[in-house]
Design a protein around this motif. Structure first.
Motif, PDB file in Angstrom:
ATOM      1  N   GLU A  32       0.818  -1.208   0.000  1.00 10.07           N
ATOM      2  CA  GLU A  32       0.000   0.000   0.000  1.00 10.07           C
ATOM      3  C   GLU A  32       0.853   1.261   0.000  1.00 10.07           C
ATOM      4  O   GLU A  32       0.522   2.250  -0.644  1.00 10.07           O
ATOM      5  N   TYR A  35       1.026   2.822   5.295  1.00 10.13           N
ATOM      6  CA  TYR A  35       0.689   2.271   6.606  1.00 10.13           C
ATOM      7  C   TYR A  35       1.951   2.036   7.434  1.00 10.13           C
ATOM      8  O   TYR A  35       2.346   0.918   7.702  1.00 10.13           O
ATOM      9  N   TRP A  73      -5.408   0.305  -0.942  1.00  9.08           N
ATOM     10  CA  TRP A  73      -5.833  -0.831  -0.136  1.00  9.08           C
ATOM     11  C   TRP A  73      -7.149  -1.431  -0.612  1.00  9.08           C
ATOM     12  O   TRP A  73      -7.309  -2.657  -0.641  1.00  9.08           O
ATOM     13  N   MET A  92      -1.328  -7.258   5.834  1.00  7.93           N
ATOM     14  CA  MET A  92      -2.621  -7.926   5.677  1.00  7.93           C
ATOM     15  C   MET A  92      -2.735  -9.123   6.616  1.00  7.93           C
ATOM     16  O   MET A  92      -1.995 -10.096   6.501  1.00  7.93           O
ATOM     17  N   THR A 137     -10.788  -3.998   6.353  1.00  6.05           N
ATOM     18  CA  THR A 137      -9.796  -4.443   7.328  1.00  6.05           C
ATOM     19  C   THR A 137     -10.473  -5.322   8.377  1.00  6.05           C
ATOM     20  O   THR A 137     -11.701  -5.316   8.533  1.00  6.05           O
ATOM     21  N   THR A 155      -8.414   5.275   3.342  1.00  7.77           N
ATOM     22  CA  THR A 155      -7.026   5.333   3.806  1.00  7.77           C
ATOM     23  C   THR A 155      -6.976   5.478   5.327  1.00  7.77           C
ATOM     24  O   THR A 155      -7.914   6.022   5.942  1.00  7.77           O
TER      25      THR A 155
END
Length: 242
Positions: A32, A35, A73, A92, A137, A155
Motif C-alpha cells: 500500500e 501504513y 488498499w 494484511m 480491514t 485510507t
C-alpha cells in the motif's frame, strides 16, 4: 473469449515454471505504501518500512528478482488476482474470508494488538458510538459485529482525520500504527483495552502460484529459525516476537 482464457492459462503455466526455478521473471511485490511502520513511501517516493526490509530479505533468500508496486488498499486483492502484481505484502492479516479468495504464506508477525484512538479526555462508548476504520480491514469487520456504528474510509489517514474533526468518536486500527500518532500529538490518546483480532500478518498470493508460495514460506521459516525476523520485528517495533 475462449482464446483469451487459453492465453491466460498459458501465461499462468509459464509463470509457474519461472517461479519454480527462480529465474526469468520479476516477482512484483504489491504493497500500500501508506501504513507505517509496516510500509510507507520515503522522501524519494520509494517503498520503505518493516515490510520493505522483510520483503527484500525474503527475495534474496528465495533467490528471486523482485520489484515493488504500490496499490490502494481497497483494490489490493482484486489487482493481485487479476495479475497486476504477484504478492501482497501490506500488513494484511490472515483471515478465513480472505483465504477463500487468495492464498497466504505462513505468518511473519504474530497477531498484532489493535487499539482505539480518540481525542484526549473524551468519554467514548466503544461498543455503541461511531468508530472509524479503514475499509476492508479486520478492524472494520470487528466494529461491524460489535454494536458500534462503523464509519469506513479508504485510507488510514482519513480515519484519524475523522476523529479530529468530530465525524467519529474513535478509530480502531493496529496499535503499531496508532501508537506513534498518539505519542506525537497531545490532543490524541489511546483508550480502552487492546483488541486481538486475526491470525497474524502473511503474504498474499494467487491460489495458482503454489511454487512461489513455497519459496516465500521457506524463506520466512529460515528467518524465524535464525532469529533475523525477530530482530526486524524489534527494530520496527511491530509487536510480539516469535
Amino acid at each position: 473469449m475462449k482464446k483469451i482464457l487459453l492465453t491466460s492459462a498459458a501465461f499462468a503455466v509459464l509463470a509457474g515454471a519461472a517461479f519454480a526455478d527462480g529465474h526469468g521473471m520479476v516477482v512484483r511485490m504489491g504493497t500500500e505504501g501508506a501504513y507505517p511502520p509496516y510500509n510507507y513511501l520515503d522522501d524519494n517516493g520509494e517503498v520503505a518500512g518493516f515490510e520493505r526490509d522483510l520483503g527484500d530479505e525474503l527475495c534474496a533468500r528465495a533467490e528471486l528478482t523482485c520489484e515493488w508496486v504500490t496499490n490502494d488498499w481497497d483494490s489490493i486483492i482484486p489487482n493481485l488476482v487479476s495479475g497486476n502484481y504477484d504478492t501482497i505484502i501490506a500488513g494484511m492479516s490472515i483471515t478465513a474470508e480472505r483465504d477463500e479468495v487468495i492464498d497466504f504464506t505462513q505468518n511473519y508477525t504474530q497477531p498484532d494488538p489493535s487499539a482505539y484512538l480518540a481525542m484526549d479526555g473524551m468519554d467514548v462508548d466503544l461498543m455503541g458510538g461511531v468508530i472509524a476504520a479503514q475499509a476492508n480491514t479486520i478492524q472494520a469487520a470487528f466494529i461491524a459485529d460489535s454494536g458500534a456504528t462503523l464509519l469506513e474510509f479508504a485510507t488510514p489517514e482519513e480515519t484519524i482525520a475523522a476523529v479530529r474533526n468530530g465525524e467519529a468518536d474513535a478509530v480502531l486500527a493496529d496499535r503499531a500504527y496508532l501508537q506513534p500518532i498518539a505519542d506525537s500529538d497531545a490532543e490524541l490518546a489511546l483508550i480502552g483495552q487492546n483488541v486481538m483480532i486475526g491470525g497474524g500478518v502473511g503474504m498474499g498470493l494467487r491460489e495458482s502460484d503454489t511454487e512461489l508460495k513455497e519459496k516465500f514460506d521457506a524463506a520466512i521459516q529460515s528467518m524465524k529459525d535464525d532469529g533475523s525476523l525477530n530482530a526486524l520485528i524489534a527494530q520496527w517495533e511491530i509487536g510480539e516476537p516469535f
